[in-house]
Design a protein around this motif. Sequence first.
Motif, PDB file in Angstrom:
ATOM      1  N   GLU A  84       0.852  -1.191   0.000  1.00  0.00           N
ATOM      2  CA  GLU A  84       0.000   0.000   0.000  1.00  0.00           C
ATOM      3  C   GLU A  84       0.885   1.238   0.000  1.00  0.00           C
ATOM      4  N   GLY A  85       0.348   2.328  -0.505  1.00  0.00           N
ATOM      5  CA  GLY A  85       1.132   3.564  -0.508  1.00  0.00           C
ATOM      6  C   GLY A  85       2.085   3.656  -1.690  1.00  0.00           C
ATOM      7  N   VAL A  86       2.104   2.647  -2.548  1.00  0.00           N
ATOM      8  CA  VAL A  86       2.969   2.727  -3.737  1.00  0.00           C
ATOM      9  C   VAL A  86       2.067   2.922  -4.955  1.00  0.00           C
ATOM     10  N   PHE A  87       2.416   3.899  -5.787  1.00  0.00           N
ATOM     11  CA  PHE A  87       1.526   4.309  -6.879  1.00  0.00           C
ATOM     12  C   PHE A  87       2.049   3.856  -8.240  1.00  0.00           C
ATOM     13  N   PRO A  88       1.125   3.638  -9.179  1.00  0.00           N
ATOM     14  CA  PRO A  88       1.547   3.289 -10.551  1.00  0.00           C
ATOM     15  C   PRO A  88       1.627   4.537 -11.442  1.00  0.00           C
ATOM     16  N   THR A  89       2.585   4.570 -12.351  1.00  0.00           N
ATOM     17  CA  THR A  89       2.592   5.633 -13.373  1.00  0.00           C
ATOM     18  C   THR A  89       1.833   5.142 -14.602  1.00  0.00           C
ATOM     19  N   GLN A  90       1.765   5.984 -15.621  1.00  0.00           N
ATOM     20  CA  GLN A  90       0.836   5.665 -16.720  1.00  0.00           C
ATOM     21  C   GLN A  90       1.208   4.421 -17.510  1.00  0.00           C
ATOM     22  N   ASP A  91       2.428   3.929 -17.350  1.00  0.00           N
ATOM     23  CA  ASP A  91       2.810   2.707 -18.071  1.00  0.00           C
ATOM     24  C   ASP A  91       2.461   1.445 -17.278  1.00  0.00           C
ATOM     25  N   VAL A  92       1.702   1.634 -16.185  1.00  0.00           N
ATOM     26  CA  VAL A  92       1.372   0.506 -15.313  1.00  0.00           C
ATOM     27  C   VAL A  92      -0.136   0.497 -15.053  1.00  0.00           C
TER      28      VAL A  92
END
Length: 455
Positions: free
Chosen positions: A347-355
């Motif tokens: 939790e607390g880890v975000f995806p960028t647009q390639d994910v």
Amino acid sequence: SFVSAKIDEKFDLIIGNPPYIRWKNLEYELKQELSNNPIWNKYFNSLCDYLYIFILKSIELLNDNGQLIFICPEYWMNTTHSISLRNYMVQNGYFEEIYHFNETPIFDKVTVSIIIFKFVKSKETKDKIKVSKFYDNQKLSDEILYNLKNKIPFNNAEFLIVSQFKLNERWILQSDDVRQELQILETNCLKKNQNTLFNLFDEDKQEFHTIGEFCDIGNGLVSGLDKAFQVNGHALTENELNATINVVKAKDLKPFVIDNITKYIYIDEEGLEEEFFKENYPNFYNHFQKHKSSLDKRYQYNRNINYWEWVFLRNFNLFKKEEKRIFVPCKERISNKDYFRFALVDEGVFPTQDVTAIFKKHNTKESIEYILAYLNNPIVFDWLKCNGIVKGNIVEFSEKPISSIPFRVIDWSNENEVELHNLISHQTKIYLKNQDKSLLYQINQSFNKLFSITQ
Ligand SMILES: C[S@@+](CC[C@H](N)C(=O)[O-])C[C@H]1O[C@@H](n2cnc3c(N)ncnc32)[C@H](O)[C@@H]1O
């Protein structure tokens, strides 16, 4: 035109490169012509492709044992709305040979995968089809064609013997083993009470449980210029440190686990003026100056976006959920690998647009580890390779294609299944800790046991 031409002769051989146009893209006159055509009206409708009538009418024009050799796109071998064409072909002859060119640029400006097939009109059928596949995206040479034709093994070519296609089936250019394996997966994921004889013969009626019923799925956040938002070891004030988020990029995803987390600048302050931005975030301010002109050129989504802001925080509320999530690259090239990279992320880890990120829905009983192991299972890989959104050698994992992956739900009233679910979850947890490869084998064995319950 060929569609309405009255042709009284029959032929021993028809060779062609027929047109292919979806109905909705056809000109008005062509639609009119088709609407008045008995063959079209008997077999097709407005969800079909112009190509279909060229194939079907050509077969009608063949003598017994006459051959149809066409070079055309491959998509109709697999789509729901071409079922009447495929059934017609199964009932009126057999395929002798199929050449499949994946991403190979055969025609200028045409990006779809191309096939060449030889179909024989006959009351009899033959057991097997000779299939040759060429995977490379380089132009064809005489040597490649010679090797393909003569079935001489070389890099990027695959020669298969495939069983003759059957009625009401999608046509999949895979060995019998793979086809059987996909059948097992699909039977396992079938919704209960559907498996009646009637439904088995109507592919529209068969419904799988899908990942989308059990998971929320969202594509990652768009910064508009990743390199400007990466912190990259700069010295930061405490205020600045608090204005960062942890992000995983597609290149750092592996099957089950991630390699690396990158810190990104993310300032969660609405209405911040540049003057205050400079004062409160001095290192960020300095860092952004060298990227300012590129940042100003980002697509603005009809808003006025300050250069220190992300352009599109889509699905942000989903990503803020306090729970583990599964990340997968939005696009995966499979020409040189036979697995996908679904990774569990804290939790607390975000995806960028390639994910793309996958979260359990709140009423899903299956564990996130079970879902993770399922998605990384080789059978699911094969299923997606044949049924997913595949363009050339790239498989797409945006929201929609992930939601339609069939899902093997657990029957919680069956002790055996519950036990296997718990075992898979446990084995996966251990693998996540120590990445001992022998566990992957055990996990797959557990899935095989689960799949064999439903056969
Ligand atoms: C895929 S292209 C083939 C091009 C061809 N290989 C060439 O190099 O010129 C399909 C061709 O079918 C023709 N075509 C389209 N509709 C037709 C029809 N109803 N009757 C006859 N030909 C048609 C198009 O004009 C187009 O040239």
